[in-house]
Enzyme design. Structure first.
Site, PDB file in Angstrom:
ATOM      1  N   ASP A  51     -40.548-102.083 -13.833  1.00 10.96           N
ATOM      2  CA  ASP A  51     -39.179-102.160 -13.319  1.00 10.96           C
ATOM      3  C   ASP A  51     -38.454-100.830 -13.554  1.00 10.96           C
ATOM      4  O   ASP A  51     -37.317-100.648 -13.132  1.00 10.96           O
ATOM      5  CB  ASP A  51     -38.415-103.363 -13.887  1.00 10.96           C
ATOM      6  CG  ASP A  51     -38.234-103.306 -15.391  1.00 10.96           C
ATOM      7  OD1 ASP A  51     -38.751-102.371 -16.032  1.00 10.96           O
ATOM      8  OD2 ASP A  51     -37.562-104.202 -15.939  1.00 10.96           O
ATOM      9  N   SER A  52     -39.155 -99.877 -14.202  1.00  7.00           N
ATOM     10  CA  SER A  52     -38.633 -98.504 -14.274  1.00  7.00           C
ATOM     11  C   SER A  52     -38.456 -97.934 -12.870  1.00  7.00           C
ATOM     12  O   SER A  52     -37.771 -96.919 -12.690  1.00  7.00           O
ATOM     13  CB  SER A  52     -39.561 -97.610 -15.100  1.00  7.00           C
ATOM     14  OG  SER A  52     -40.902 -97.754 -14.685  1.00  7.00           O
ATOM     15  N   LYS A 120     -45.743-108.940 -16.487  1.00  4.58           N
ATOM     16  CA  LYS A 120     -45.239-108.520 -17.799  1.00  4.58           C
ATOM     17  C   LYS A 120     -43.822-109.053 -17.968  1.00  4.58           C
ATOM     18  O   LYS A 120     -43.029-109.012 -17.022  1.00  4.58           O
ATOM     19  CB  LYS A 120     -45.243-106.992 -17.914  1.00  4.58           C
ATOM     20  CG  LYS A 120     -44.609-106.487 -19.198  1.00  4.58           C
ATOM     21  CD  LYS A 120     -44.879-105.025 -19.426  1.00  4.58           C
ATOM     22  CE  LYS A 120     -43.899-104.087 -18.776  1.00  4.58           C
ATOM     23  NZ  LYS A 120     -42.477-104.243 -19.160  1.00  4.58           N
ATOM     24  N   GLU A 122     -40.464-108.946 -20.883  1.00  8.00           N
ATOM     25  CA  GLU A 122     -39.941-108.225 -22.047  1.00  8.00           C
ATOM     26  C   GLU A 122     -39.292-109.188 -23.032  1.00  8.00           C
ATOM     27  O   GLU A 122     -38.633-110.138 -22.617  1.00  8.00           O
ATOM     28  CB  GLU A 122     -38.898-107.185 -21.604  1.00  8.00           C
ATOM     29  CG  GLU A 122     -39.503-106.070 -20.792  1.00  8.00           C
ATOM     30  CD  GLU A 122     -38.487-104.985 -20.392  1.00  8.00           C
ATOM     31  OE1 GLU A 122     -37.383-104.927 -20.969  1.00  8.00           O
ATOM     32  OE2 GLU A 122     -38.831-104.199 -19.491  1.00  8.00           O
ATOM     33  N   GLU A 189     -43.024-100.548 -27.393  1.00  6.73           N
ATOM     34  CA  GLU A 189     -42.229 -99.401 -26.920  1.00  6.73           C
ATOM     35  C   GLU A 189     -41.241 -98.938 -27.985  1.00  6.73           C
ATOM     36  O   GLU A 189     -40.464 -99.739 -28.520  1.00  6.73           O
ATOM     37  CB  GLU A 189     -41.478 -99.769 -25.629  1.00  6.73           C
ATOM     38  CG  GLU A 189     -40.648 -98.597 -25.102  1.00  6.73           C
ATOM     39  CD  GLU A 189     -40.200 -98.711 -23.663  1.00  6.73           C
ATOM     40  OE1 GLU A 189     -40.516 -99.713 -22.995  1.00  6.73           O
ATOM     41  OE2 GLU A 189     -39.524 -97.766 -23.196  1.00  6.73           O
TER      42      GLU A 189
HETATM   43  O1  KIV Z   1     -40.983-100.516 -16.508  1.00  4.56           O
HETATM   44  C1  KIV Z   1     -41.768 -99.775 -17.097  1.00  4.56           C
HETATM   45  O2  KIV Z   1     -42.150 -98.702 -16.609  1.00  4.56           O
HETATM   46  C2  KIV Z   1     -42.239-100.184 -18.411  1.00  4.56           C
HETATM   47  C3  KIV Z   1     -42.990 -99.164 -19.201  1.00  4.56           C
HETATM   48  C4  KIV Z   1     -42.027 -98.240 -19.808  1.00  4.56           C
HETATM   49  C5  KIV Z   1     -43.876 -99.779 -20.196  1.00  4.56           C
HETATM   50  O3  KIV Z   1     -41.973-101.259 -18.837  1.00  4.56           O
END
Ligand code: KIV
Length: 274
Positions: A51-52, A120, A122, A189
């Protein structure tokens, strides 16, 4: 692009067995077809459609605004470009927090509609039951503890997590509980290296670090960071392997100069009657 016939598609079992075999997992983020093809060619093991993308592709200040629809589009593009790497889709903020039903439905869309092989989520202890519910639906889950951009307000900014004893205990308890809930791997992280080392030793599943030191079972970085294509944030743990930002600006300037001078297009780039 080369297509080596000896290469095999990476499956969940391969990713998980890397820890036992002492082979590091190489992971990077990807958001589009062309980049996924190049990273796949480079034998990256795991591509995270992070989600980056909200920050490095869409220019938001944090990851909170990105939607399910946008993440599904990025994931589908990556999966079209990727033959070998294991593809994990990041579930965006508020796509899994409201209820287990919402979490399973949205996780299922990443697998069914977009070609992801895992999702994934968080968070620590507070998302253990959600992780368990998604895993029970037959969808592999990667956990993510430590700095969480989805909890950026709660965590009061991007800081190293678990500096104090209580924080370290919370990280360790979260990691163990997420493993017990069925997560196949966990991202650590922005965590002190001694804490990441302890978590890595105590877990059977692989840890993948980002700003968490060298003891993790694998490492992940944001691709745009290592390629020098995003300079709004330059965390200390990022190692830059290319300066594509400068290369792109130079290429665009050169094109501009050729257009302005009339040297582009020339005869070889033109369709004539002959
Ligand atoms: O969204 C992302 O790119 C991430 C990484 C920083 C692990 O969660």
């Amino acid at each position: 692009m080369n297509d080596s016939s000896s290469r095999k598609k990476l499956r969940l079992s391969t990713i998980m067995s890397r820890k036992r075999k002492g082979q590091k997992i190489v992971a990077l983020t990807a958001y589009d077809y062309s980049m996924a093809r190049m990273l796949d060619e480079a034998a990256v093991d795991l591509l995270l459609v992070g989600d980056s993308a909200a920050m490095v592709v869409h220019g938001h200040e944090n990851t909170l605004p990105i939607t399910m629809e946008t993440m599904l589009d990025h994931t589908a593009a990556v999966s079209r470009g990727c033959k070998y790497a294991f593809i994990v889709a990041d579930m965006p903020f508020m796509s899994y927090q409201a209820s287990h039903e919402q979490a399973i439905t949205n996780a299922g869309r990443f697998i069914k509609d977009a070609g992801a092989e895992a999702v994934k989520i968080e968070g620590g202890l507070e998302v253990v039951d959600t992780a368990r519910a998604i895993v029970r639906a037959g969808i592999p889950v990667m956990a993510h503890i430590g700095l969480s951009f989805q909890r950026i307000h709660e965590q009061s900014g991007a800081k190293v997590q678990g500096r104090k004893d209580a924080g370290q205990t919370y990280l360790l308890e979260s990691a163990l509980a997420l493993e017990e809930a069925g997560a196949f791997s966990i991202i650590l992280e922005l965590i002190q290296d001694d804490v990441a080392t302890e978590i890595t030793k105590k877990l059977q599943i692989p840890t993948i670090g980002i700003g968490a030191g060298n003891a993790c079972d694998g490492q992940i970085l944001v691709t745009n960071d290592i390629l020098g294509m995003y300079d709004r944030m330059q965390p200390k743990f990022v190692r830059r392997y290319a300066n594509l930002g400068e290369t792109i600006v130079k290429a665009a300037k050169d094109f501009g100069a050729d257009v302005r001078s009339g040297s582009y297009p020339d005869d070889s780039e033109t369709f004539s009657a002959k």
